[in-house]
Design an enzyme around this catalytic site. Structure first.
Site, PDB file in Angstrom:
ATOM      1  N   HIS A  66      79.107   5.676  43.779  1.00 14.80           N
ATOM      2  CA  HIS A  66      78.604   4.428  44.359  1.00 14.80           C
ATOM      3  C   HIS A  66      77.269   4.061  43.720  1.00 14.80           C
ATOM      4  CE1 HIS A  66      75.690   6.752  46.647  1.00 14.80           C
ATOM      5  NE2 HIS A  66      76.659   7.500  47.127  1.00 14.80           N
TER       6      HIS A  66
HETATM    7  P1  TYD Z   1      78.021   9.371  51.388  1.00 17.03           P
HETATM    8  O1  TYD Z   1      76.716   8.834  50.896  1.00 17.03           O
HETATM    9  O2  TYD Z   1      79.160   8.423  51.484  1.00 17.03           O
HETATM   10  O3  TYD Z   1      78.450  10.602  50.503  1.00 17.03           O
HETATM   11  P2  TYD Z   1      78.764  10.655  48.943  1.00 17.03           P
HETATM   12  O4  TYD Z   1      77.645  11.462  48.361  1.00 17.03           O
HETATM   13  O5  TYD Z   1      80.049  11.315  48.734  1.00 17.03           O
HETATM   14  O6  TYD Z   1      78.757   9.239  48.459  1.00 17.03           O
HETATM   15  O7  TYD Z   1      77.781  10.034  52.794  1.00 17.03           O
HETATM   16  C1  TYD Z   1      78.803  10.678  53.498  1.00 17.03           C
HETATM   17  C2  TYD Z   1      78.616  10.394  54.983  1.00 17.03           C
HETATM   18  O8  TYD Z   1      77.351  10.862  55.445  1.00 17.03           O
HETATM   19  C3  TYD Z   1      78.668   8.918  55.297  1.00 17.03           C
HETATM   20  O9  TYD Z   1      79.612   8.728  56.335  1.00 17.03           O
HETATM   21  C4  TYD Z   1      77.315   8.547  55.830  1.00 17.03           C
HETATM   22  C5  TYD Z   1      76.643   9.857  56.135  1.00 17.03           C
HETATM   23  N1  TYD Z   1      75.236   9.861  55.710  1.00 17.03           N
HETATM   24  C6  TYD Z   1      74.231   9.633  56.636  1.00 17.03           C
HETATM   25  O10 TYD Z   1      74.495   9.389  57.833  1.00 17.03           O
HETATM   26  N2  TYD Z   1      72.928   9.695  56.244  1.00 17.03           N
HETATM   27  C7  TYD Z   1      72.587   9.952  54.949  1.00 17.03           C
HETATM   28  O11 TYD Z   1      71.381   9.987  54.618  1.00 17.03           O
HETATM   29  C8  TYD Z   1      73.640  10.148  53.981  1.00 17.03           C
HETATM   30  C9  TYD Z   1      73.330  10.407  52.536  1.00 17.03           C
HETATM   31  C10 TYD Z   1      74.937  10.105  54.417  1.00 17.03           C
END
Ligand code: TYD
Length: 138
Positions: A52
């Site tokens: 992303h």
């Molecule tokens: P996400 O950023 O989508 O993970 P990836 O690194 O695979 O892109 O985050 C996964 C889940 O964690 C998402 O549902 C939101 C939650 N999350 C938070 O609540 N706070 C945070 O600071 C982060 C990074 C993720």
């Protein structure tokens, strides 16, 4: 922002027979104020995370343990950074597509962010990222 703005930053390292010590400071090694810290762990070997872009959030990533690669992409160029030492950090400005791949078993990724978590700050579709990058929205 382009992939040329992504930087590997060497952190202080105090080598000691009792065990080594490294540290980071905001607005010093990390070129922004830290609003958030999170970590990624228990990643099965070979898995990927984080395909992303962020509109505003800048980040700084440290491989505290193990190894993984971070692929950054500005819509026209891609660059891969391998993180495998706990005394290096990777600074990624906002507005770049990034993915973390090739996690080794038992790796631990520590991430500092310049913004609080906000769902709306994410761009999760690569085609939309390309369009926004193309028309200067990010
Ligand atoms: P996400 O950023 O989508 O993970 P990836 O690194 O695979 O892109 O985050 C996964 C889940 O964690 C998402 O549902 C939101 C939650 N999350 C938070 O609540 N706070 C945070 O600071 C982060 C990074 C993720």
């Amino acid at each position: 922002m382009t992939v040329e703005d992504v930087k590997i930053i060497e952190l202080p390292k105090f080598s000691d027979p009792r065990g080594n010590l490294s540290f980071v400071e905001q607005l010093n090694h990390i070129p922004f104020e830290i609003k958030r810290t999170y970590w990624i762990y228990d990643v099965p070997g070979g898995e990927s995370r984080g395909g992303h872009a962020y509109k505003l959030n800048k980040e700084f990533i440290v491989a505290l343990s193990g190894a993984f690669d971070v692929v950054v992409d500005d819509g026209s160029q891609k660059k891969t950074f391998s993180l495998n030492r706990s005394y290096y950090g990777l600074y990624i400005p906002n507005g770049l597509w990034r993915e973390m791949i090739n996690f080794s078993t038992n790796s631990l990724a520590l991430e500092f962010g310049s913004e609080h978590y906000k769902k709306g700050d994410y761009i999760r579709e690569y085609e939309i990222f390309k369009i926004m990058k193309g028309n200067g929205e990010i």
